[in-house]
Design a protein around this motif. Structure first.
Motif, PDB file in Angstrom:
ATOM      1  N   ALA A  32       2.724   2.350  -8.425  1.00 54.21           N
ATOM      2  CA  ALA A  32       3.799   2.223  -7.436  1.00 54.21           C
ATOM      3  C   ALA A  32       4.562   0.916  -7.642  1.00 54.21           C
ATOM      4  O   ALA A  32       5.795   0.885  -7.599  1.00 54.21           O
ATOM      5  N   TYR A  33       3.842  -0.158  -7.883  1.00 58.07           N
ATOM      6  CA  TYR A  33       4.468  -1.462  -8.119  1.00 58.07           C
ATOM      7  C   TYR A  33       5.330  -1.409  -9.387  1.00 58.07           C
ATOM      8  O   TYR A  33       6.474  -1.865  -9.395  1.00 58.07           O
ATOM      9  N   GLY A  36       8.557   0.460  -8.950  1.00 59.39           N
ATOM     10  CA  GLY A  36       9.575  -0.367  -8.290  1.00 59.39           C
ATOM     11  C   GLY A  36      10.237  -1.323  -9.271  1.00 59.39           C
ATOM     12  O   GLY A  36      11.459  -1.494  -9.271  1.00 59.39           O
ATOM     13  N   ARG A  39      12.521   0.718 -11.565  1.00 58.46           N
ATOM     14  CA  ARG A  39      13.740   1.135 -10.870  1.00 58.46           C
ATOM     15  C   ARG A  39      14.733  -0.018 -10.788  1.00 58.46           C
ATOM     16  O   ARG A  39      15.901   0.132 -11.126  1.00 58.46           O
ATOM     17  N   ARG A  40      14.252  -1.195 -10.370  1.00 57.55           N
ATOM     18  CA  ARG A  40      15.150  -2.347 -10.214  1.00 57.55           C
ATOM     19  C   ARG A  40      15.696  -2.846 -11.550  1.00 57.55           C
ATOM     20  O   ARG A  40      16.814  -3.339 -11.620  1.00 57.55           O
ATOM     21  N   PHE A  90      14.635   7.418  -4.692  1.00 54.63           N
ATOM     22  CA  PHE A  90      13.962   6.443  -5.558  1.00 54.63           C
ATOM     23  C   PHE A  90      13.803   7.090  -6.932  1.00 54.63           C
ATOM     24  O   PHE A  90      12.800   7.712  -7.214  1.00 54.63           O
TER      25      PHE A  90
END
Length: 151
Positions: A32-33, A36, A39-40, A90
């Motif tokens: 999950a981390y 993120g 994605r960024r 997301f």
């Protein structure tokens, strides 16, 4: 004269973020981390499962390879389900890879083969690793990529 493409690590932010998953809670938190981060950074998320190599004696009477294949298939299904739940909100590009071997050497091979710019792993949930050393600690000590250890 044509210019050849050369791999250049870390110049424009990470292009490939590798995360090791094994089905443990900490590996899913790491995934999950890493998602993120990917994605960024508009990076590819390479989700890697290392299939353990069983000793020859352990394979007799026990379909060990089949069991690890089933674990890999289960991980893919869980990742696809999670991806579908957040689709449109997301979005992240991801690929799933399996490598065979022990977790440390498998992740090193995966990071090299996939040209990872960063590696994310979950903290070990095994008490003995505090004494002997975990995969995460060994990856950090290798000093070949930035490594993030997610608790």
């Amino acid at each position: 004269m044509t210019e050849q493409h050369r791999f250049e690590r870390g110049t424009d932010g990470p292009k490939v973020i590798l995360v090791g998953v094994d089905g443990s809670d900490s590996s899913f938190r790491a995934a999950a981390y890493a998602a993120g981060l990917a994605r960024r950074q508009h990076a590819l998320l390479a989700v890697v499962y290392i299939q353990p190599v069983m000793a020859a004696g352990a394979a007799f009477g026990v379909p060990a390879a089949q069991t690890t294949d089933e674990i890999a298939e289960g991980l893919i299904a869980e990742i696809r389900d999670a991806t579908e739940r957040v689709k449109g909100i997301f979005d992240v590009r991801w690929e799933f890879h399996t490598f065979r071997g022990d977790p440390y050497n498998g992740l090193v091979t995966a990071a090299d083969d996939l040209k990872a710019d960063a590696v994310v792993v979950g903290a070990s949930e095994q008490a003995g690793h505090r004494i002997v050393g975990s995969v995460a600690i060994r990856l950090v000590k290798a000093g070949r990529w930035p490594v993030t250890v997610v608790p």
